[in-house]
Write a protein that holds these residues in place. Structure first.
Motif, PDB file in Angstrom:
ATOM      1  N   LYS A   1     -12.541  -1.664   0.803  1.00  0.00           N
ATOM      2  CA  LYS A   1     -11.470  -0.699   1.053  1.00  0.00           C
ATOM      3  C   LYS A   1     -12.046   0.665   1.405  1.00  0.00           C
ATOM      4  CE  LYS A   1      -7.858  -0.696  -1.671  1.00  0.00           C
ATOM      5  NZ  LYS A   1      -7.035  -0.721  -2.900  1.00  0.00           N
ATOM      6  N   LEU A   2     -13.042   1.096   0.629  1.00  0.00           N
ATOM      7  CA  LEU A   2     -13.661   2.390   0.898  1.00  0.00           C
ATOM      8  C   LEU A   2     -14.396   2.364   2.237  1.00  0.00           C
ATOM      9  CD1 LEU A   2     -14.533   5.230   0.103  1.00  0.00           C
ATOM     10  CD2 LEU A   2     -16.424   4.216  -1.195  1.00  0.00           C
ATOM     11  N   GLY A   3     -15.148   1.290   2.473  1.00  0.00           N
ATOM     12  CA  GLY A   3     -15.893   1.182   3.728  1.00  0.00           C
ATOM     13  C   GLY A   3     -14.980   1.169   4.933  1.00  0.00           C
ATOM     14  N   LEU A   4     -13.847   0.460   4.831  1.00  0.00           N
ATOM     15  CA  LEU A   4     -12.909   0.396   5.941  1.00  0.00           C
ATOM     16  C   LEU A   4     -12.356   1.788   6.251  1.00  0.00           C
ATOM     17  CD1 LEU A   4     -11.196  -1.153   7.979  1.00  0.00           C
ATOM     18  CD2 LEU A   4      -9.523  -1.568   6.157  1.00  0.00           C
TER      19      LEU A   4
ATOM     20  N   ALA B   1      -4.604 -11.970 -15.539  1.00  0.00           N
ATOM     21  CA  ALA B   1      -5.915 -11.496 -15.081  1.00  0.00           C
ATOM     22  C   ALA B   1      -6.063 -11.782 -13.594  1.00  0.00           C
ATOM     23  CB  ALA B   1      -7.026 -12.196 -15.857  1.00  0.00           C
ATOM     24  N   ALA B   2      -6.690 -10.862 -12.915  1.00  0.00           N
ATOM     25  CA  ALA B   2      -6.881 -11.040 -11.478  1.00  0.00           C
ATOM     26  C   ALA B   2      -7.731 -12.281 -11.210  1.00  0.00           C
ATOM     27  CB  ALA B   2      -7.555  -9.802 -10.890  1.00  0.00           C
ATOM     28  N   ALA B   3      -7.363 -12.992 -10.161  1.00  0.00           N
ATOM     29  CA  ALA B   3      -8.115 -14.188  -9.806  1.00  0.00           C
ATOM     30  C   ALA B   3      -9.518 -13.805  -9.351  1.00  0.00           C
ATOM     31  CB  ALA B   3      -7.398 -14.938  -8.680  1.00  0.00           C
TER      32      ALA B   3
ATOM     33  N   VAL C   1      -9.339  -9.766   3.831  1.00  0.00           N
ATOM     34  CA  VAL C   1      -8.433 -10.902   4.035  1.00  0.00           C
ATOM     35  C   VAL C   1      -8.421 -11.790   2.795  1.00  0.00           C
ATOM     36  CG1 VAL C   1      -8.129 -13.063   5.302  1.00  0.00           C
ATOM     37  CG2 VAL C   1      -8.528 -10.942   6.545  1.00  0.00           C
ATOM     38  N   ASP C   2      -9.604 -12.067   2.222  1.00  0.00           N
ATOM     39  CA  ASP C   2      -9.709 -12.919   1.038  1.00  0.00           C
ATOM     40  C   ASP C   2      -9.587 -12.136  -0.261  1.00  0.00           C
ATOM     41  OD1 ASP C   2      -9.999 -15.260   2.432  1.00  0.00           O
ATOM     42  OD2 ASP C   2     -12.195 -15.207   2.428  1.00  0.00           O
ATOM     43  N   ASP C   3     -10.012 -10.878  -0.246  1.00  0.00           N
ATOM     44  CA  ASP C   3     -10.041 -10.076  -1.476  1.00  0.00           C
ATOM     45  C   ASP C   3      -9.449  -8.702  -1.168  1.00  0.00           C
ATOM     46  OD1 ASP C   3     -10.534  -9.017  -3.928  1.00  0.00           O
ATOM     47  OD2 ASP C   3     -12.718  -8.896  -3.712  1.00  0.00           O
ATOM     48  N   PRO C   4      -8.103  -8.604  -1.114  1.00  0.00           N
ATOM     49  CA  PRO C   4      -7.443  -7.366  -0.675  1.00  0.00           C
ATOM     50  C   PRO C   4      -7.773  -6.133  -1.507  1.00  0.00           C
ATOM     51  CG  PRO C   4      -5.883  -9.195  -0.718  1.00  0.00           C
ATOM     52  CD  PRO C   4      -7.132  -9.671  -1.388  1.00  0.00           C
ATOM     53  N   GLU C   5      -8.207  -6.320  -2.741  1.00  0.00           N
ATOM     54  CA  GLU C   5      -8.481  -5.170  -3.612  1.00  0.00           C
ATOM     55  C   GLU C   5      -9.974  -4.878  -3.753  1.00  0.00           C
ATOM     56  OE1 GLU C   5      -6.092  -3.190  -4.634  1.00  0.00           O
ATOM     57  OE2 GLU C   5      -4.771  -4.530  -3.499  1.00  0.00           O
ATOM     58  N   ASN C   6     -10.808  -5.496  -2.920  1.00  0.00           N
ATOM     59  CA  ASN C   6     -12.248  -5.258  -3.009  1.00  0.00           C
ATOM     60  C   ASN C   6     -12.534  -3.775  -2.787  1.00  0.00           C
ATOM     61  OD1 ASN C   6     -15.075  -4.953  -1.813  1.00  0.00           O
ATOM     62  ND2 ASN C   6     -15.104  -7.082  -2.481  1.00  0.00           N
TER      63      ASN C   6
ATOM     64  N   ALA D   1       0.831  -1.207   0.000  1.00  0.00           N
ATOM     65  CA  ALA D   1       0.000   0.000   0.000  1.00  0.00           C
ATOM     66  C   ALA D   1       0.865   1.257   0.000  1.00  0.00           C
ATOM     67  CB  ALA D   1      -0.928  -0.002   1.216  1.00  0.00           C
ATOM     68  N   GLN D   2       1.941   1.230   0.765  1.00  0.00           N
ATOM     69  CA  GLN D   2       2.847   2.376   0.812  1.00  0.00           C
ATOM     70  C   GLN D   2       3.561   2.552  -0.523  1.00  0.00           C
ATOM     71  OE1 GLN D   2       5.604   2.389   4.155  1.00  0.00           O
ATOM     72  NE2 GLN D   2       7.127   3.485   2.951  1.00  0.00           N
ATOM     73  N   ILE D   3       3.942   1.437  -1.137  1.00  0.00           N
ATOM     74  CA  ILE D   3       4.617   1.505  -2.440  1.00  0.00           C
ATOM     75  C   ILE D   3       3.686   2.124  -3.477  1.00  0.00           C
ATOM     76  CG2 ILE D   3       5.632   0.143  -4.308  1.00  0.00           C
ATOM     77  CD1 ILE D   3       6.491  -1.892  -2.172  1.00  0.00           C
TER      78      ILE D   3
END
Length: 324
Positions: free
Chosen positions: A225-228, A180-182, A216-221, A144-146
């Motif tokens: 991300k926005l909700g967190l 492609a993203a899993a 945890v399962d979908d780091p790019e959701n 995330a920092q990168i």
């Protein structure tokens, strides 16, 4: 070597590097010449990650940096943190699709370059933009920092030097395009709904945990991300006394903690530009760890609003001008 940040505001003195003004002129001349010749042809994805040595540094890095930012990864075969960081940088080079080129330099074989850049330990990551070298970070930093650092880099390259990157022909090398993203394990509807219900009930800690369970399962959701980011912001603000915070921020403009708290209150109160402006000014006034704290908090507030929001775009530009 423990990871540590290196200030992005410094400039490395290299004998081969021109002054910033000359570098900008050179970049503009290179773009003009490319336009006269019909533009720069698209490159295959494999050209986004290159191995560089001392003999090729002038052409592979300095000259190339007049067209696109070049991120330099100083590494060695024996370096275990390098083996963690390098694959992340290579994957991001593919993902950013021509907005920067990754140059990998083996320090064991290129001691002179290591000395010129003043590399103290590896992994170490620098950038060269229009011939101007900038330290980015040292150590196997969190992804995330990168990403935040790269976002700032490409924005500065575009705003200050007009470098918008290079075109990539994904079909030029079959199989070389980014995978492609899993498909996420999901579904996450129940967890996301639970998070929303927790927010509505004022249970910010519960909402934070629900969103983290998704990530945890979908780091790019994107929804999680926005909700967190929003739940963490509301949780912080709920613990503040607005009158105390406002007074502290007014009495101590250089107090980073006070300015961060006031910016959180600004954002929750709908004063988005005030929040961003406050933290940009705090970054300008401070240095070292205090500056990093203000900068990283501001980047976190960008996540709350969304990267495409015009107010975020404007504030990113202001932040870049302060940092560089």
């Amino acid at each position: 070597m423990q990871p540590r940040n290196m200030s992005m505001s410094g400039v490395v003195d290299l004998a081969a590097v021109k002054a910033a003004g000359e570098a900008k002129a050179k970049a503009e001349q290179a773009r003009a010449e490319s336009a006269r010749q019909g533009g720069t042809p698209a490159v295959p994805p494999s050209a986004l990650v290159i191995d560089v040595d001392e003999a090729g540094f002038e052409s592979d890095v300095l000259q190339r940096s007049t067209e696109v930012p070049v991120v330099i990864d100083f590494w060695a075969e024996w370096c275990q943190p390098c083996k963690q960081l390098s694959p992340v940088l290579e994957r991001l080079a593919a993902e950013y699709a021509g907005r920067f080129v990754l140059a990998k330099i083996d320090v064991d074989a290129n001691q002179m370059l290591m000395q010129q850049f003043g590399v103290q330990g590896i992994p170490a990551v620098f950038a060269v933009v229009a011939g101007q070298a900038l330290p980015l970070f040292q150590g196997a930093a969190p992804e995330a920092q990168i990403r935040q650092t790269l976002d700032q880099l490409v924005q500065v390259a575009e705003e200050r030097f007009g470098l918008t990157g290079i075109a990539v022909d994904a079909d030029a090398a079959p199989g070389a395009a980014p995978e492609a993203a899993a498909v996420p394990v999901g579904p996450y509807d129940a967890l996301l709904e639970a998070a929303v219900q927790a927010l509505d009930a004022g249970d910010f800690a519960g909402a934070v945990q629900a969103y983290r369970n998704v990530l945890v399962d979908d780091p790019e959701n994107p929804e999680a991300k926005l909700g967190l980011a929003q739940a963490e912001l509301l949780g912080r603000v709920g613990k503040l006394d607005p009158q105390v915070v406002r007074k502290a921020a007014a009495d101590a403009p250089a107090d980073v903690r006070a300015q961060i708290d006031a910016a959180d209150l600004d954002l929750v109160g709908g004063h988005v530009e005030d929040a961003f402006g406050r933290l940009v000014e705090t970054v300008r006034r401070t240095a070292g760890a205090d500056r990093d704290a203000a900068r990283l908090h501001l980047l976190g507030l960008f996540e709350v609003i969304g990267s495409d929001d015009p107010r975020v775009v404007k504030a990113r530009g202001a932040l870049a001008r302060v940092l560089f």
